[in-house]
Design an enzyme around this catalytic site. Sequence first.
Site, PDB file in Angstrom:
ATOM      1  CE  LYS A   1     -20.817  49.287 -24.937  1.00 27.07           C
ATOM      2  NZ  LYS A   1     -19.708  50.089 -25.691  1.00 27.07           N
TER       3      LYS A   1
ATOM      4  CD  GLU B   1     -26.145  64.251 -17.904  1.00 32.07           C
ATOM      5  OE1 GLU B   1     -25.539  65.283 -18.359  1.00 32.07           O
ATOM      6  OE2 GLU B   1     -26.953  64.195 -16.877  1.00 32.07           O
TER       7      GLU B   1
ATOM      8  CB  CYS C   1     -19.669  66.493 -22.102  1.00 31.09           C
ATOM      9  SG  CYS C   1     -19.427  66.217 -20.255  1.00 31.09           S
TER      10      CYS C   1
ATOM     11  CD  GLU D   1     -19.267  67.316 -27.643  1.00 32.81           C
ATOM     12  OE1 GLU D   1     -19.455  66.542 -28.354  1.00 32.81           O
ATOM     13  OE2 GLU D   1     -19.087  67.396 -26.448  1.00 32.81           O
TER      14      GLU D   1
END
Length: 491
Positions: free
Chosen positions: A177, A252, A286, A385
């Site tokens: 997906k 992750e 990331c 983040e």
Amino acid sequence: MRTQLYIDGQWADPISKGTLDVINPATEEVIHAIPKGGAQDIDLAVRAARRAFDQDGWPQTTGAQRAVYLRRIAELIRGRSEELARLEVLDNGKPLPEARWDIGDAAGCFDYYAGLAENLDSDSSADLAISDDRFRTKVVKEAVGVVGGIIPWNYPLLMAAWKVAPALAAGCTIVLKPAENTSLTALELAAVAQQAELPAGVLNIVTGLGGEAGQALVTHPQVDKLAFTGSGKVGSHIMAEAAKDIKRVSLELGGKSPLLVFDDADIENAVEWIMFGIFWNQGQVCSATSRVLVQEGVYEKLLARLTEEARKITIGDGLEEGVLLGPLVSKQQYDQVSAAVVRAQEDGAQVVTGGARPAALGKGYYFQPTILTEVPLDSHAWKEEIFGPVVCVRRFATEQDAVALANDSRYGLAAAVMTTDAKRSERVAHALRAGIVWINCSQPTFTEAPWGGYKQSGIGRELGKWGLENYLETKQITAYTSNDAWGWYVK
Ligand code: NAD
């Protein structure tokens, strides 16, 4: 461009017939529509993957046989690399040279796991030394089953490759997906797999929303393993869902990675890697080194050089020659990054440069390269983040202070250290609580090396042989080989 889902080797409309607009982030124009798959489409895809795994013999193929498909896929990606790179720019916004890099890496990932698939044939039958010589034990690796792969939008085809290549190499089947705002190259990957004559059901691609198609995949009882890359919030939710039926899960997730510059560092080299570490892919990385810690002796000089270079970055449509910073991926991402910078200022941070949309660009989700200083340690900008071209720069006095500041985070994906002192770099690399540590660089990523985080940056490792392990079960096969009776009950 594809407009259908890829299920069981066939192109199909989603059962709902719904679609999602594809927006070019450089122009804000709708350029395409992708299928909005839902729970019923996921069910069909998982059933196809199940059948391919349980009945059609994919896990029983040798690694060498699977390697043939993987290498064909790599070759077909390479054959279409320029077209795929341009599609990635239209969908994601990244500069074309970066997209070309991604496509090359995606092809390389399929080639690399072809090699590891072949190794599985020889690795799998080694005898294990055990403490009782009446028995013979061997350990074999077997495919974990049907994989549900869910990926983000920052490296669309590359993230697909990081999931699909090792899963297929291991002998798993997969339902992928992709992220709802960058699904175009994933659908092309399905076309490539079809052209490579990958057996039906081995790879299925269902586009759609996270809360619908994604959620249906995560909760589907016939999925054995979830492999997720994305935000911590969704990762935590997926882990909780997986726990209900003990699905295997690898995650992750995000990061707030530190980059440490010591007084003895080569300043020009440090400036280059700081910029690469936060402005590459518009900072939507990331592992972006978004917290820069600079020793006080070089702080002023480094900040001045960094600011000077950041102001020179060419911003624009990723398809234009010479552009180094494209638009953010979506309006939602633009709004989030803008809001994070406003909030940082409210919390007391200073904007040294950037902080807004470039004045010359009226349309597109562009955001200037941004440097923040005086960012409070307990503020959102320091701790969370931002996932945009925004770097927080802070000074430190001693190595001990720097390591403590660097490790003071709930994340632990990556870290970087800039110094010309080899002993220091070794010491600091070991002291940093992160899954990846770079010395005198930031961000280089190799298919052969493990990728993943400590703490809330994830669970498990992708890439390298560790990435293959994600998709393998370990089985012991033990035989009683003695001529003497066991003689416990039957005397
Ligand atoms: P996201 O978590 O919002 O979405 C990721 C994927 O999850 C998308 O495909 C989305 O549709 C899907 N999803 C959302 N809700 C879901 C649900 N309830 N069930 C199942 N699937 C669902 O993340 P994003 O905004 O696409 O990506 C950015 C994040 O990804 C950042 O936090 C970044 O750090 C992280 N990331 C990590 C790595 C890594 O290797 N560690 C690499 C790339 C991105």
